[in-house]
Scaffold this motif. Structure first.
Motif, short mmCIF file in Angstrom:
data_model
loop_
_atom_site.label_atom_id
_atom_site.label_comp_id
_atom_site.label_asym_id
_atom_site.label_seq_id
_atom_site.Cartn_x
_atom_site.Cartn_y
_atom_site.Cartn_z
N UNK A 91 7.02 28.81 2.68
CA UNK A 91 6.50 28.83 4.05
C UNK A 91 6.54 30.25 4.58
N UNK A 92 5.70 30.52 5.54
CA UNK A 92 5.73 31.83 6.18
C UNK A 92 6.96 31.93 7.08
N UNK A 93 7.26 33.16 7.48
CA UNK A 93 8.37 33.34 8.41
C UNK A 93 8.14 32.57 9.69
N UNK A 94 6.90 32.63 10.20
CA UNK A 94 6.56 31.92 11.45
C UNK A 94 6.71 30.41 11.27
N UNK A 95 6.23 29.90 10.15
CA UNK A 95 6.31 28.45 9.91
C UNK A 95 7.75 28.00 9.76
N UNK A 96 8.55 28.82 9.12
CA UNK A 96 9.98 28.48 9.00
C UNK A 96 10.62 28.37 10.37
N UNK A 97 10.33 29.33 11.24
CA UNK A 97 10.93 29.31 12.57
C UNK A 97 10.39 28.14 13.40
N UNK A 98 9.12 27.78 13.21
CA UNK A 98 8.58 26.65 13.95
C UNK A 98 9.24 25.35 13.51
N UNK A 99 9.55 25.25 12.22
CA UNK A 99 10.25 24.07 11.73
C UNK A 99 11.62 23.95 12.39
N UNK A 100 12.35 25.09 12.44
CA UNK A 100 13.65 25.09 13.10
C UNK A 100 13.51 24.80 14.60
N UNK A 101 12.47 25.38 15.22
CA UNK A 101 12.28 25.20 16.65
C UNK A 101 12.05 23.74 17.00
N UNK A 102 11.24 23.03 16.21
CA UNK A 102 11.00 21.61 16.48
C UNK A 102 12.30 20.81 16.37
N UNK A 103 13.10 21.17 15.38
CA UNK A 103 14.38 20.46 15.19
C UNK A 103 15.31 20.70 16.37
N UNK A 104 15.25 21.88 16.96
CA UNK A 104 16.16 22.22 18.06
C UNK A 104 15.56 21.94 19.45
N UNK A 105 14.30 21.50 19.46
CA UNK A 105 13.70 21.16 20.74
C UNK A 105 13.04 22.32 21.45
N UNK A 128 7.92 33.68 3.14
CA UNK A 128 9.30 34.14 3.15
C UNK A 128 9.71 34.72 1.80
N UNK A 129 9.21 34.16 0.71
CA UNK A 129 9.62 34.63 -0.62
C UNK A 129 9.17 36.06 -0.87
N UNK A 130 8.17 36.54 -0.12
CA UNK A 130 7.70 37.90 -0.29
C UNK A 130 8.38 38.90 0.62
N UNK A 131 9.28 38.42 1.47
CA UNK A 131 9.98 39.31 2.38
C UNK A 131 11.00 40.17 1.62
N UNK A 133 14.70 42.11 1.53
CA UNK A 133 16.01 41.64 1.96
C UNK A 133 16.22 41.91 3.45
N UNK A 134 15.79 43.08 3.90
CA UNK A 134 15.94 43.40 5.31
C UNK A 134 15.12 42.50 6.21
N UNK A 135 13.89 42.17 5.79
CA UNK A 135 13.06 41.27 6.58
C UNK A 135 13.64 39.87 6.63
N UNK A 136 14.20 39.41 5.51
CA UNK A 136 14.86 38.10 5.49
C UNK A 136 16.03 38.08 6.47
N UNK A 137 16.76 39.18 6.50
CA UNK A 137 17.90 39.27 7.40
C UNK A 137 17.44 39.21 8.86
N UNK A 138 16.36 39.92 9.16
CA UNK A 138 15.84 39.93 10.53
C UNK A 138 15.33 38.55 10.93
N UNK A 139 14.72 37.83 9.98
CA UNK A 139 14.25 36.47 10.30
C UNK A 139 15.45 35.57 10.59
#
Length: 317
Positions: A91-105, A128-131, A133-139
């Motif tokens: 998933x993209x970074x944005x999609x990953x965060x949207x998944x978490x956001x839905x779970x948290x309301x 995300x797999x193309x990020x 290490x620093x980008x993964x940390x920031x996400x």
């Protein structure tokens, strides 16, 4: 409302015969940046896991925002990044965060806000797999910031970041504190933490060695004198220092004289015919203080990877 955002009391974690965290009592005050300092394997991550209720302590207690560790908090109250961030690789970074956001309301607007906060908006649609290490940390930090939590717990937040990224992370943490949020961060990079923390706790071999403000930890300033002949200079510095200490170092004579003593000391040295090459105000770094505090402590540090594996087996469900 308690003035403390997080506390531990005699918090202890044992793995068989090994004590990973040994009766740690720490206090994180609301609105401050608290640096939890120590080398890799010192027990930082295990302590944070227990504080967040992710691992059961062997003994002792911990609380966050007035609630015992492990007790659920309303969404957006506590944010955390412990060890490395875990996301879906395809998933993209944005999609990953949207998944978490839905779970948290939270809505998509919150995703965009935190992406912008960690400077990942333009790379949000990359997988995300193309990020790096620093980008993964920031996400991971972006995920921790969702909902503007009162307390943000960051485990080695500058891990994998280049110098520019580390500077950006420092600025972000300072901004969070200015906005009234509390930040508890762990790090083995003492020079980094020295620049942004209000108070620090130093842990080694699972034991909390000291907890105080950065200024108190570093102590007062000293004067360094480089002059010849050294014997004459030492006598004059010692006389000026009175009952304060005077030490011979590779960089010259160092005394605990205050900075405003430099003019009088310079005049005394010159009047005695001493060639003054340098008089400088020096301050100990947190790194120097840490090495002084841990001198003589030779117990082998735990392997952080194996310690994390043991922690993962004991995650509180």
């Amino acid at each position: 409302m308690s003035e403390n955002a997080a506390t531990t009391r005699q918090l202890t974690k044992r793995y068989g015969d090994r004590v990973a965290v040994d009766a740690v009592s720490m206090t994180v005050r609301r609105g401050e940046v608290y640096g939890f300092l120590g080398p890799n394997g010192a027990g930082k991550t295990t302590t944070l896991r227990m504080l967040l209720g992710l691992v059961r302590p062997t003994s002792g207690a911990a609380s966050i925002l007035g609630r015992p560790a492990g007790r659920p908090h309303p969404p957006g109250t506590v944010g955390a990044l412990i060890e490395g961030p875990g996301f879906f690789p395809y998933l993209s970074g944005r999609a990953n965060l949207r998944t978490l956001a839905r779970h948290r309301g939270f809505g998509d607007a919150e995703v965009e806000r935190v992406l912008d906060r960690v400077d990942l908006t333009e790379r949000g649609d990359d997988r995300f797999k193309g990020y790096s290490l620093g980008m993964k940390q920031r996400l991971g930090v972006a995920a921790a910031l969702m909902g503007d939590p009162e307390l943000i717990v960051l485990d080695e937040p500058t891990n994998g970041l280049d110098p520019a990224g580390m500077a950006d992370m420092r600025a972000l943490i300072v901004d969070l504190s200015r906005d009234g949020q509390t930040v508890l961060l762990s790090s083995h990079l003492l020079a980094e933490v020295q620049q942004i923390c209000d108070r620090v706790g130093v842990i080694n071999d699972g034991r909390l060695l000291r907890e105080s403000t950065v200024a108190e930890m570093r102590g007062g300033v000293s004067l360094r004198v480089r002059a010849t002949p050294v014997e004459t200079a030492r006598a004059i510095v010692a006389r000026a220092a009175a009952d304060r200490s005077v030490r011979d170092t590779p960089d010259g004579l160092v005394s605990d004289l205050p900075a405003d003593a430099a003019p009088d000391l310079t005049r005394a040295l010159v009047a005695a015919g001493v060639d003054v090459r340098e008089i400088a105000v020096v301050e100990r770094s947190l790194e120097e203080v840490f090495f002084e505090m841990t001198a003589g402590l030779h117990r082998p540090a735990a392997d952080p990877a194996s310690e994390a594996a043991r922690d993962n087996k004991e995650l509180v469900s």
